[in-house]
Design a protein around this motif. Sequence first.
Motif, PDB file in Angstrom:
ATOM      1  N   PHE A  27       2.066   0.267 -11.897  1.00 21.78           N
ATOM      2  CA  PHE A  27       3.013  -0.542 -11.114  1.00 21.78           C
ATOM      3  C   PHE A  27       4.365  -0.853 -11.839  1.00 21.78           C
ATOM      4  N   SER A  28       4.277  -1.651 -12.837  1.00 21.33           N
ATOM      5  CA  SER A  28       5.367  -1.972 -13.785  1.00 21.33           C
ATOM      6  C   SER A  28       6.194  -0.864 -14.186  1.00 21.33           C
ATOM      7  N   ILE A  29       5.738   0.223 -14.483  1.00 18.75           N
ATOM      8  CA  ILE A  29       6.576   1.495 -14.848  1.00 18.75           C
ATOM      9  C   ILE A  29       7.320   1.945 -13.822  1.00 18.75           C
ATOM     10  N   ARG A  30       6.336   2.284 -12.655  1.00 18.36           N
ATOM     11  CA  ARG A  30       7.137   2.680 -11.411  1.00 18.36           C
ATOM     12  C   ARG A  30       7.935   1.643 -10.823  1.00 18.36           C
ATOM     13  N   ARG A  31       8.049   0.521 -11.008  1.00 21.31           N
ATOM     14  CA  ARG A  31       8.809  -0.484 -10.740  1.00 21.31           C
ATOM     15  C   ARG A  31       8.381  -0.895  -9.055  1.00 21.31           C
ATOM     16  N   ILE A  32       7.016  -0.917  -9.146  1.00 21.09           N
ATOM     17  CA  ILE A  32       6.518  -1.120  -7.868  1.00 21.09           C
ATOM     18  C   ILE A  32       6.211  -2.834  -7.656  1.00 21.09           C
ATOM     19  N   PRO A  33       6.745  -3.528  -6.530  1.00 25.60           N
ATOM     20  CA  PRO A  33       6.621  -4.969  -6.804  1.00 25.60           C
ATOM     21  C   PRO A  33       5.241  -5.047  -6.483  1.00 25.60           C
ATOM     22  N   VAL A  34       4.575  -6.007  -7.107  1.00 25.45           N
ATOM     23  CA  VAL A  34       3.185  -6.294  -6.782  1.00 25.45           C
ATOM     24  C   VAL A  34       3.116  -7.407  -5.538  1.00 25.45           C
TER      25      VAL A  34
ATOM     26  N   MET B 189       0.988  -1.169   0.088  1.00 26.04           N
ATOM     27  CA  MET B 189       0.069   0.069  -0.057  1.00 26.04           C
ATOM     28  C   MET B 189       0.876   1.335  -0.048  1.00 26.04           C
ATOM     29  N   LEU B 190       1.909   1.279   0.918  1.00 30.58           N
ATOM     30  CA  LEU B 190       2.774   2.401   0.877  1.00 30.58           C
ATOM     31  C   LEU B 190       3.648   2.851  -0.376  1.00 30.58           C
ATOM     32  N   ASP B 191       4.013   1.836  -1.107  1.00 28.73           N
ATOM     33  CA  ASP B 191       4.725   1.601  -2.081  1.00 28.73           C
ATOM     34  C   ASP B 191       3.835   2.502  -3.352  1.00 28.73           C
ATOM     35  N   VAL B 192       2.476   2.206  -3.306  1.00 29.55           N
ATOM     36  CA  VAL B 192       1.663   2.808  -4.234  1.00 29.55           C
ATOM     37  C   VAL B 192       1.428   4.119  -3.903  1.00 29.55           C
ATOM     38  N   ILE B 193       1.075   4.468  -2.884  1.00 32.62           N
ATOM     39  CA  ILE B 193       0.730   5.787  -2.261  1.00 32.62           C
ATOM     40  C   ILE B 193       1.752   6.652  -2.556  1.00 32.62           C
ATOM     41  N   THR B 194       3.095   6.377  -1.844  1.00 34.43           N
ATOM     42  CA  THR B 194       4.233   7.146  -1.887  1.00 34.43           C
ATOM     43  C   THR B 194       4.603   7.384  -3.468  1.00 34.43           C
ATOM     44  N   ASN B 195       4.602   6.508  -4.232  1.00 34.58           N
ATOM     45  CA  ASN B 195       4.637   6.581  -5.773  1.00 34.58           C
ATOM     46  C   ASN B 195       3.694   7.790  -6.372  1.00 34.58           C
ATOM     47  N   TYR B 196       2.638   7.285  -6.042  1.00 36.59           N
ATOM     48  CA  TYR B 196       1.283   8.273  -6.604  1.00 36.59           C
ATOM     49  C   TYR B 196       1.585   9.790  -6.132  1.00 36.59           C
ATOM     50  N   PHE B 197       1.860  10.000  -5.102  1.00 39.25           N
ATOM     51  CA  PHE B 197       2.291  11.387  -4.550  1.00 39.25           C
ATOM     52  C   PHE B 197       3.344  11.765  -5.420  1.00 39.25           C
ATOM     53  N   ALA B 198       4.473  10.892  -5.484  1.00 37.90           N
ATOM     54  CA  ALA B 198       5.767  11.467  -6.135  1.00 37.90           C
ATOM     55  C   ALA B 198       5.340  11.875  -7.538  1.00 37.90           C
ATOM     56  N   VAL B 199       4.705  11.002  -8.261  1.00 36.77           N
ATOM     57  CA  VAL B 199       4.299  11.469  -9.597  1.00 36.77           C
ATOM     58  C   VAL B 199       3.327  12.796  -9.605  1.00 36.77           C
ATOM     59  N   LYS B 200       2.432  12.638  -8.854  1.00 30.37           N
ATOM     60  CA  LYS B 200       1.620  13.813  -8.762  1.00 30.37           C
ATOM     61  C   LYS B 200       2.540  15.134  -8.725  1.00 30.37           C
ATOM     62  N   ASN B 201       3.361  15.039  -7.894  1.00 30.33           N
ATOM     63  CA  ASN B 201       4.164  16.429  -7.518  1.00 30.33           C
ATOM     64  C   ASN B 201       5.381  16.566  -8.566  1.00 30.33           C
ATOM     65  N   THR B 202       5.592  15.597  -9.496  1.00 28.81           N
ATOM     66  CA  THR B 202       6.558  16.055 -10.483  1.00 28.81           C
ATOM     67  C   THR B 202       5.859  17.083 -11.645  1.00 28.81           C
ATOM     68  N   PHE B 203       4.611  17.359 -11.542  1.00 31.54           N
ATOM     69  CA  PHE B 203       3.894  18.332 -12.390  1.00 31.54           C
ATOM     70  C   PHE B 203       4.319  19.880 -12.083  1.00 31.54           C
ATOM     71  N   PRO B 204       4.231  20.603 -12.966  1.00 32.51           N
ATOM     72  CA  PRO B 204       4.714  22.007 -12.333  1.00 32.51           C
ATOM     73  C   PRO B 204       3.848  22.536 -11.210  1.00 32.51           C
TER      74      PRO B 204
ATOM     75  N   VAL C 115      -8.192  -3.042 -14.232  1.00 29.89           N
ATOM     76  CA  VAL C 115      -6.900  -3.115 -13.251  1.00 29.89           C
ATOM     77  C   VAL C 115      -5.503  -3.053 -14.102  1.00 29.89           C
ATOM     78  N   ASP C 116      -5.904  -3.440 -15.600  1.00 32.85           N
ATOM     79  CA  ASP C 116      -4.560  -3.075 -16.225  1.00 32.85           C
ATOM     80  C   ASP C 116      -4.059  -1.854 -16.096  1.00 32.85           C
ATOM     81  N   PHE C 117      -4.585  -0.827 -16.180  1.00 31.19           N
ATOM     82  CA  PHE C 117      -3.844   0.290 -16.289  1.00 31.19           C
ATOM     83  C   PHE C 117      -3.210   0.703 -14.908  1.00 31.19           C
ATOM     84  N   ALA C 118      -3.770  -0.128 -13.685  1.00 30.96           N
ATOM     85  CA  ALA C 118      -2.864   0.149 -12.687  1.00 30.96           C
ATOM     86  C   ALA C 118      -1.532  -0.836 -12.532  1.00 30.96           C
ATOM     87  N   ARG C 119      -1.821  -1.911 -13.207  1.00 29.07           N
ATOM     88  CA  ARG C 119      -1.091  -2.849 -13.250  1.00 29.07           C
ATOM     89  C   ARG C 119       0.258  -2.318 -14.027  1.00 29.07           C
ATOM     90  N   GLY C 120      -0.093  -1.814 -15.064  1.00 27.08           N
ATOM     91  CA  GLY C 120       0.943  -1.121 -16.154  1.00 27.08           C
ATOM     92  C   GLY C 120       1.751   0.078 -15.427  1.00 27.08           C
TER      93      GLY C 120
END
Lengths: 558, 200
Positions: free
Chosen positions: A464-471, A206-221, A457-462
Amino acid sequence: MFRNLPQIVWGFRTVSTLCMVTMTMLLIALMAPVSYASDEAINHVGENIYRKGILSSGEMLEAKYEDGGLHMTGADASCVKCHQHSGLGSKEGRISIPPITGRYLFHPRASSNGYLDLPYVEGIRPDHEPYTDATLARAIREGLNSEGKPLNYLMPQYSMNDADMAALIDYLKRLDHGKSPGVTDTVLHFATIITPDADPVKAGGMLDVITNYFAVKNTFPIGATPALRSTRKMMFMANRHWQLHVWRLSGPAAGWQKQLEQHLVEEPVMAVVSGIGGANWAPVHAFCEQAAIPCLFPNVEAPPADADQDFYSLYFTKGVFLEAGLIANNLLKQDSEKASQVVQIYRAGDSGEQGARALTALLAPRGVTVRDSVLTKDMSASDVAKALRDVAAGEVLVLWLRPADLASLGNAPDAFSTVYMSGLLGGLERTPLQSSWRKHTQLAYPFDLPEHRRVGVDFARGWFSIRRIPVVDEQVQADTYLACGLLAEALSHMADTFVRDYLVERMQTMIEHRIVTGYYPRLTLASGQRFASKGGYIVQFSSDKGRNIVPTSEWIRP
Amino acid sequence: MINRQCVLITIVYLFAMTAYAHNGEDEHANHHEMQQKATLTTVDYTLPRIKLVRDDGKTVSLPDELNDGRPVILNFIYTTCKAVCPISSQTFSKFQSKLGDDVKKVHMVSISIDPEQDTPERLADYARKFKAGQQWQHYTATAEVSVIAQRAFDVYHGDKMSHTPVVLLRAAPSKPWLRIDGFISADDLYQEYKTLISAQ
């Protein structure tokens, strides 16, 4: 009362300065509690009228409609049902219900939203004569707006005495305090909560996903957002940095609420997003309601079953309670001739115990005898098979067990023709159930079927893969990703109106439009609906190997 | 499947009411304008052969329920609706009490547009709240079937929050439907019903 204080103090001109200061302090000390108590009392009366439709006398608020014959009373007549918790209004069909908090009622007339120094909400009416207490009371009693014109048909006329009216108007003035805690000009603060009884592997996922989501969100200007005051400026996203705070709880559940209160003081947040619990989420739920903080879609197996009565916590499903409903429904309809004797196996204190209790409550009134075979918390997995020894032939077996226990069941005795298990606890189609069990066992499956949810779910799965998040647990991680996506979407509907209650209200309105819904076929919420997905399937394995499952029921809404 | 024909706009009820002073910049101005009127049209609808679940838990066919010979008065509601549905249901409630002895001759039908939430039990509770008599039933379905029902009567707007108040009246099977868009009072609804029946 405080406004009169200087005059009172300056009345004692002959008294020495020191004496004056002493007396001032004494007066403040004496007056403050009185003033506080009386304001609180007025506010309480106003809140009761607004939210519950109860007058100070204890009588029900009465609303009459223009048609004359129609009337509502009590909660049905309360302001909250249309104008919402936030007071910021809503939209139903083509009818836009305006915001009625003080700053929206009393603002100076403006020719358009662009000239109005107020956060944008859908029902905003910039170009009207500012209300006064008198014209507002007239609107509430007679259904006439600040300019004397009739209000919408949906707005009833209320009877209440002057004191109640004053309390209600006072409440409206205080209802909207502007931005919530956890909101700055450049940052939105959120928390995620992990209880000590949460599965550590799932919590990590859960933490892997949420921290990555926040990181991606914050890469936008991101920068200071211009105030959204004109149609042209409305084109900008209310784009702010998202700051995540991880609140890890510790120790026994009795201490969690205090820990949460402390976290909130130290790290004020606008909302709690995702998070993960074990068997006991009730203290977190209670905290969210008491602190009036949105808690959006935590990963929990046993949420408070009566959460529909509350406001701030939203869940994807009822978890094991939904599973109990699915099993009961299927058992009573499909296997009615076999359903007279049921035995349930669960670990004491785990979520399965709550599922088992719920199933008993559903089956017992229908004449089904249900008994429990309880595994103690410290019983080793190798002893789990012993629990099966006293299960008689012909009894329906229900397993509320986790993967480690299921893997230890040994070979299935031939006597068990009907076995149900909790898919949620047992690991869904990835359950380590041995092959001899698979042909007998049906899984409660409170999700959409794998082939139906592929796109969602495929979108999330993809990602996770791009972000190298272990499922490590696809369902928990897909739900976490969905919770983050829903938060982002709801916020995008809010412009710069970062108000906690409004976030919940926008979420419940927009969620039904969501097409990509992860593990769920559809999500819907409303006032009085806190579980977004309401049903599930009963499934079984199509063969004694692999993960292919087939439904043995239609979609069941217990 | 859907065959509807707008035949005639018969009457427009004007309510002395509605919101705020509007100007050209208020995007909701038109919406309020529309809510001031109950618009009546005569329309043919083809009933889809779908199964609904009645508030007594029984699975029934929509055409069978509507074609039992009685005049039908129909609307769409959901039980957690806070603004529009309580008014619509109370109008129905008041309408049924105006019918007097004729109440037995009518079939009142309320179909849920939030079927997963609105189980038969919840609908039965909702019906009790509005004192629904034996002639007034509430129906739920699967999510997909509810959408088919809504589309058949041209009331589907994508989600439950986007619904608009509509009442549909039909004097007898094979007759066209009188469609009332907007809020109509129980008195006016009763008059429309009487006019429709007496035209038979």
